[in-house]
Design an enzyme around this catalytic site. Structure first.
Site, PDB file in Angstrom:
ATOM      1  N   GLU A 164       0.838  -1.212   0.000  1.00 26.25           N
ATOM      2  CA  GLU A 164       0.000   0.000   0.000  1.00 26.25           C
ATOM      3  C   GLU A 164       0.875   1.266   0.000  1.00 26.25           C
ATOM      4  O   GLU A 164       0.581   2.246   0.685  1.00 26.25           O
ATOM      5  CB  GLU A 164      -0.952  -0.042   1.197  1.00 26.25           C
ATOM      6  CG  GLU A 164      -2.210   0.803   1.056  1.00 26.25           C
ATOM      7  CD  GLU A 164      -2.960   0.568  -0.244  1.00 26.25           C
ATOM      8  OE1 GLU A 164      -3.297  -0.590  -0.549  1.00 26.25           O
ATOM      9  OE2 GLU A 164      -3.195   1.549  -0.962  1.00 26.25           O
TER      10      GLU A 164
HETATM   11  C1  LIG Z   1       2.144  -9.975   0.845  1.00 27.42           C
HETATM   12  C2  LIG Z   1       1.928  -8.947  -0.231  1.00 27.42           C
HETATM   13  C3  LIG Z   1       0.655  -8.601  -0.582  1.00 27.42           C
HETATM   14  C4  LIG Z   1       0.434  -7.688  -1.625  1.00 27.42           C
HETATM   15  N1  LIG Z   1      -0.840  -7.424  -2.025  1.00 27.42           N
HETATM   16  C5  LIG Z   1      -1.034  -6.684  -3.162  1.00 27.42           C
HETATM   17  C6  LIG Z   1      -2.335  -6.570  -3.731  1.00 27.42           C
HETATM   18  O1  LIG Z   1      -3.315  -7.087  -3.212  1.00 27.42           O
HETATM   19  N2  LIG Z   1      -2.459  -5.870  -4.900  1.00 27.42           N
HETATM   20  C7  LIG Z   1      -1.395  -5.282  -5.512  1.00 27.42           C
HETATM   21  O2  LIG Z   1      -1.564  -4.691  -6.563  1.00 27.42           O
HETATM   22  N3  LIG Z   1      -0.140  -5.348  -4.964  1.00 27.42           N
HETATM   23  C8  LIG Z   1       0.054  -6.041  -3.822  1.00 27.42           C
HETATM   24  N4  LIG Z   1       1.315  -6.161  -3.293  1.00 27.42           N
HETATM   25  C9  LIG Z   1       2.425  -5.464  -3.931  1.00 27.42           C
HETATM   26  C10 LIG Z   1       2.954  -4.292  -3.108  1.00 27.42           C
HETATM   27  O3  LIG Z   1       2.022  -3.244  -3.094  1.00 27.42           O
HETATM   28  C11 LIG Z   1       4.319  -3.891  -3.723  1.00 27.42           C
HETATM   29  O4  LIG Z   1       5.232  -4.919  -3.382  1.00 27.42           O
HETATM   30  C12 LIG Z   1       4.787  -2.553  -3.223  1.00 27.42           C
HETATM   31  O5  LIG Z   1       4.007  -1.521  -3.753  1.00 27.42           O
HETATM   32  C13 LIG Z   1       6.257  -2.282  -3.596  1.00 27.42           C
HETATM   33  O6  LIG Z   1       6.495  -2.517  -4.942  1.00 27.42           O
HETATM   34  P1  LIG Z   1       7.752  -3.421  -5.361  1.00 27.42           P
HETATM   35  O7  LIG Z   1       7.661  -4.689  -4.588  1.00 27.42           O
HETATM   36  O8  LIG Z   1       7.789  -3.509  -6.822  1.00 27.42           O
HETATM   37  O9  LIG Z   1       9.015  -2.658  -4.820  1.00 27.42           O
HETATM   38  P2  LIG Z   1       9.784  -1.471  -5.583  1.00 27.42           P
HETATM   39  O10 LIG Z   1       8.826  -0.493  -6.111  1.00 27.42           O
HETATM   40  O11 LIG Z   1      10.764  -2.082  -6.517  1.00 27.42           O
HETATM   41  O12 LIG Z   1      10.581  -0.813  -4.370  1.00 27.42           O
HETATM   42  C14 LIG Z   1      11.810  -1.346  -3.845  1.00 27.42           C
HETATM   43  C15 LIG Z   1      12.408  -0.322  -2.876  1.00 27.42           C
HETATM   44  O13 LIG Z   1      12.720   0.870  -3.582  1.00 27.42           O
HETATM   45  C16 LIG Z   1      12.054   1.981  -3.019  1.00 27.42           C
HETATM   46  N5  LIG Z   1      11.606   2.880  -4.086  1.00 27.42           N
HETATM   47  C17 LIG Z   1      10.962   2.551  -5.219  1.00 27.42           C
HETATM   48  N6  LIG Z   1      10.720   3.642  -5.953  1.00 27.42           N
HETATM   49  C18 LIG Z   1      11.201   4.680  -5.266  1.00 27.42           C
HETATM   50  C19 LIG Z   1      11.260   6.079  -5.510  1.00 27.42           C
HETATM   51  N7  LIG Z   1      10.731   6.648  -6.592  1.00 27.42           N
HETATM   52  N8  LIG Z   1      11.834   6.853  -4.570  1.00 27.42           N
HETATM   53  C20 LIG Z   1      12.343   6.315  -3.456  1.00 27.42           C
HETATM   54  N9  LIG Z   1      12.328   5.015  -3.180  1.00 27.42           N
HETATM   55  C21 LIG Z   1      11.766   4.200  -4.078  1.00 27.42           C
HETATM   56  C22 LIG Z   1      10.882   1.425  -2.246  1.00 27.42           C
HETATM   57  O14 LIG Z   1      10.492   2.266  -1.175  1.00 27.42           O
HETATM   58  C23 LIG Z   1      11.466   0.085  -1.757  1.00 27.42           C
HETATM   59  O15 LIG Z   1      12.175   0.283  -0.577  1.00 27.42           O
HETATM   60  C24 LIG Z   1       1.535  -7.061  -2.254  1.00 27.42           C
HETATM   61  C25 LIG Z   1       2.836  -7.387  -1.864  1.00 27.42           C
HETATM   62  C26 LIG Z   1       3.045  -8.344  -0.896  1.00 27.42           C
HETATM   63  C27 LIG Z   1       4.459  -8.735  -0.556  1.00 27.42           C
END
Ligand SMILES: Cc1cc2nc3c(=O)[nH]c(=O)nc-3n(C[C@H](O)[C@H](O)[C@H](O)COP(=O)(O)OP(=O)(O)OC[C@H]3O[C@@H](n4cnc5c(N)ncnc54)[C@H](O)[C@@H]3O)c2cc1C
Length: 602
Positions: free
Chosen positions: A440
Site C-alpha cells: 500500500e
Molecule cells: C504480501 C503482499 C501482498 C500484496 N498485495 C497486493 C495486492 O493485493 N495488490 C497489488 O496490486 N499489490 C500487492 N502487493 C504489492 C505491493 O504493493 C508492492 O510490493 C509494493 O508496492 C512495492 O512494490 P515493489 O515490490 O515492486 O518494490 P519497488 O517499487 O521495486 O521498491 C523497492 C524499494 O525501492 C524503493 N523505491 C521505489 N521507488 C522509489 C522512488 N521513486 N523513490 C524512493 N524510493 C523508491 C521502495 O520504497 C522500496 O524500498 C503485495 C505485496 C506483498 C508482498
C-alpha cells in the site's frame, strides 16, 4: 483469560473519553450509534474475534495456503471464520446500507478492527479488500456494475481484490503493461500478468471480483494512460447468478516470510482465452480513482500494524508477569522474581505500551476526522478535517507500521528464547506485521508523500492546521499544574518541528532537493514522534483530571498508567527526536554524494 488482542479499558478510554465518538449520534448520519449501541458492538466484535477468529491464527500460519491445479485453497477453518464475519456484517461496516453496508462511524470501526485484525491479520487482510473494491464500484461504477457486484461484495458473499502490481512496476504504477482492447459490445479484453495479488484466488467465496489497472491500447504512456476495470472470476449473468469462468487465473502463490494464511497470487489475464472486463468510470482515470481510495486503504494498513503491536504487547505483558527469572537488583531477598520486576523488561514493556496507546489514539483520531467531515455542514470545517486527514495519512501508515514492527520485535525480546520459537505467537506477529511497511505504498513512498506533496500543499496550510490542533491540546495541558513540565517539552518539540518543516519545504523545492529527500524518512519519523507526544499528552490531561476528581482501584491504576506512558515517551523519547531533528537540519549530503562504486560490494 488474559486479554490478548487489545486492552478493553483502554479501548473504551479512546472511544469515549478521548474522542467521545458517541457524540456522532447527534447527527442524522450516525443517529443509531449511541454509546449503548457502540458498547454492544464492541462487546460482540471482541467475542467474535476471540472465539471464532483467533483460533484460526496459528492454523493459517502453519497450514498456509495451497496452490494446486490452478486453484488456491486456504485452511478449511478460514471458511467458517469468513462466514462468521458475514453474519456480523464485517465486510462493509462503514459502507452505504443501501448496498448492504452497516453505515458505522469510521472511528468505531477502526477500534473494532483492533480486535478482528489482531485475531488473524492474514484472513482479515483478504476480507478487508472488499471494502476498497466495493467503495470504488459504489463511487465510480455504472448502475449496471453496482447492480451486478456491489451487494455481494459488501455482504462478503463474494470477495474483492486490487490487481495493480506487475513484476516491473510496484511503486511506480505508471509503467504497467497489462493492456486492454475495446470490444464491439463495449467490454474490454485484457492481456497481461499481475503479481502479488492478495486473495487473487481462494476457495472461501463463490466468486471473486478483481479491480484491475490496465492501459487501453493507444492510451498515453505513464500514469496518465491507466484505466480501471472490473474483472470477475466468473461472469455474472443479468439475473445476478454466477455464469461462465473468465480468463483471469492464478498461476502460482508466493512463499512468504509471514501472512501465510493470505494467498499472494500471480495472475495471468487472457493467457488462454478471453479475459473480459468492464471499464470503471472514465478511460485513463484509473490511477486518480485509486488515489481517492488511498487514504482509507493506507489507514487500514496502519490498523493492521497497530493490531499486531497491540496483541504482541499484551502477550509480552502476560508472559513477563509469569516468567520467573533472576533475583531483583535491589533488596535482600535473593529469590528469583517474575521478569516484569527487572528494570530492562519494564523499559521494554513501557516502550511497547506507550507506542501502542499513542498509535491507537492517532488512528482513531484520523478515523474520527473522517466521520466529522461527513457530519459537518460547514464547508471550511470540512476542508480543515480533510487537510488533517491528508497530512496525517502518511504518518498513520508510515510511522505506525514502522513502530509496530519495533513493538512486535520487542515482544520477541521479552519472551527471550521462547519468543523465537513457534510455541508463542509473538514470532508470527513479527513476521506478519513486517509486510505493513511495504505494501500500500512502501514507507519510503509515504515519507516522500509527506515531504514532497502534503507539506507544500496550500502553502503549508495542512501542516499549519495540524500544528494548531496540537497547540489546542498543549494549551489545555498547560493549565494542569502537574503536566506543565511535560507540556513545556512537547511545546519545544513542536516549535522545533515547525522550523524543520520550513527548512525541508524550502530545501525540497530548491537546490538541496536530493539531500532533502534523503531525509524524508527521518522527517516522517520526527513528525510521527511529535504526534505521539501530542496524543499521549492529550490522554494524560484527561487522566489527570479524572485522578484529581478521585478514582480508586483499577480505575486509578489505569489513569496513572496514562501518566506513566506520557512521561516515559515525552521524557525518554522526545529528546531523541530533538536529536533527530538536529540531524535533519544539517541535511548531511553523504548519502547523495557517495558514488555507486564507493558503496562497495562489486
Ligand atoms: C504480501 C503482499 C501482498 C500484496 N498485495 C497486493 C495486492 O493485493 N495488490 C497489488 O496490486 N499489490 C500487492 N502487493 C504489492 C505491493 O504493493 C508492492 O510490493 C509494493 O508496492 C512495492 O512494490 P515493489 O515490490 O515492486 O518494490 P519497488 O517499487 O521495486 O521498491 C523497492 C524499494 O525501492 C524503493 N523505491 C521505489 N521507488 C522509489 C522512488 N521513486 N523513490 C524512493 N524510493 C523508491 C521502495 O520504497 C522500496 O524500498 C503485495 C505485496 C506483498 C508482498
Amino acid at each position: 483469560m488474559a486479554q490478548v488482542l487489545a486492552d478493553r479499558r483502554e479501548m473504551e478510554f479512546v472511544l469515549h473519553e478521548q474522542f467521545e465518538v458517541s457524540r456522532l449520534s447527534e447527527h442524522q448520519e450516525f443517529s443509531e450509534f449511541n454509546r449503548k449501541t457502540m458498547d454492544m458492538i464492541m462487546a460482540e466484535v471482541r467475542t467474535l474475534a476471540i472465539k471464532e477468529i483467533l483460533p484460526t491464527l496459528k492454523i493459517g500460519d502453519q497450514t498456509g495456503c495451497r496452490y494446486e491445479g490452478g486453484k488456491v485453497t486456504v485452511p478449511p477453518e478460514f471458511k467458517r471464520a469468513w462466514n462468521q464475519l458475514i453474519r456480523g456484517g464485517w465486510f462493509a461496516p462503514c459502507q452505504n446500507p443501501e448496498w448492504g453496508g452497516q453505515g458505522m462511524p469510521h472511528a468505531l470501526h477502526v477500534m473494532a478492527q483492533n480486535y478482528l485484525i489482531g485475531a488473524n491479520m492474514a484472513l482479515l487482510m483478504v476480507a478487508g479488500l472488499n471494502q476498497g473494491a466495493g467503495r470504488i464500484i459504489e463511487q465510480f461504477g455504472s448502475d449496471e456494475q453496482k447492480k451486478l457486484y456491489l451487494e455481494n461484495i459488501y455482504t462478503g458473499q463474494w470477495s474483492g481484490t486490487m490487481a495493480l502490481t506487475e513484476s516491473e512496476c510496484g511503486s511506480n504504477l505508471g509503467d504497467l503493461s497489462t493492456s486492454a482492447v475495446k470490444n464491439e459490445d463495449g467490454t474490454f479484453s485484457l492481456t497481461g500478468n499481475k503479481i502479488f495479488i492478495s486473495g487473487g484466488d481462494q476457495d472461501m467465496t463463490e466468486n471473486i471480483i478483481h479491480l484491475v489497472l490496465a492501459r487501453i491500447v493507444g492510451a498515453p504512456e505513464g500514469s496518465r494512460g491507466i484505466s480501471l476495470f472490473v474483472v470477475p472470476k466468473f461472469h455474472v449473468n443479468a439475473d445476478g447468478s454466477v455464469g461462465e469462468r473468465n480468463d483471469m487465473v492464478c498461476t502460482g502463490i508466493e512463499e512468504k516470510m509471514g501472512l501465510h494464511g493470505s494467498p499472494t497470487c500471480s495472475m495471468a489475464l487472457g493467457g488462454r482465452g478471453k479475459c473480459i472486463g468492464t471499464l470503471v468510470g472514465e478511460e485513463n482515470k484509473g490511477l486518480s480513482m485509486m488515489f481517492l481510495m488511498m487514504n482509507e486503504a493506507r489507514l487500514m494498513v496502519g490498523a493492521q500494524a497497530l493490531s499486531c503491536a497491540s496483541s504482541a504487547y499484551l502477550y509480552a505483558l502476560d508472559y513477563a508477569r509469569q516468567r520467573i527469572q533472576g533475583p531483583p537488583l535491589s533488596g535482600k531477598d535473593r529469590a528469583s522474581v517474575a521478569i516484569i520486576n527487572h528494570p530492562d523488561v519494564r523499559r521494554m514493556l513501557l516502550t511497547m505500551k506507550c507506542h501502542t496507546e499513542g498509535m491507537r489514539s492517532l488512528l482513531c483520531y484520523i478515523a474520527f476526522l473522517e466521520d466529522q467531515k461527513k457530519t459537518s455542514k460547514d464547508s471550511r470545517e470540512k476542508e480543515r478535517y480533510q487537510n488533517l486527514i491528508e497530512i496525517l495519512t502518511p504518518v498513520g501508515k508510515g510511522y505506525v507500521t514502522d513502530r509496530a514492527v519495533d513493538v512486535c520485535n520487542l515482544a520477541v525480546q521479552v519472551f527471550g528464547g521462547y519468543g523465537y520459537t513457534s510455541e508463542f505467537p509473538v514470532e508470527q506477529l513479527l513476521r506478519d506485521v513486517r509486510i505493513t511497511t511495504i505494501y500500500e505504498g512502501t514507507n519510503g513512498i509515504q515519507a516522500m508523500d509527506l515531504l514532497g506533496r502534503k507539506l507544500a500543499m496550500k502553502n503549508m496550510g495542512l501542516f499549519l492546521d495540524l500544528i494548531n490542533e496540537i497547540k489546542t491540546t498543549l494549551a489545555e495541558a498547560q493549565m494542569i499544574h502537574s503536566l506543565s513540565a511535560l507540556s513545556g517539552k512537547v511545546e519545544t518539540a513542536v516549535n522545533t518541528l515547525c522550523q524543520v518543516a520550513e527548512k525541508m519545504d524550502e530545501s525540497v523545492r530548491g537546490e538541496a532537493v536530493l539531500r532533502a529527500y534523503a531525509f524524508a524518512n527521518p522527517f516522517l519519523e520526527a513528525t510521527g514522534d511529535v504526534i505521539m507526544a501530542w496524543m499521549l499528552l492529550w490522554r494524560a490531561a484527561i487522566a489527570e483530571k479524572k485522578l484529581e476528581k478521585g478514582v480508586e482501584g483499577k480505575e486509578a491504576d489505569f489513569y496513572e498508567g496514562q501518566l506513566n506512558s506520557a512521561e516515559f515517551f515525552i521524557s525518554g523519547f522526545l529528546p531523541v527526536t530533538m536529536g533527530k531533528m538536529a540531524s535533519i537540519m544539517d541535511l548531511c549530503s553523504a548519502a547523495i554524494n557517495i558514488s555507486d562504486a564507493s558503496f562497495g560490494g562489486k
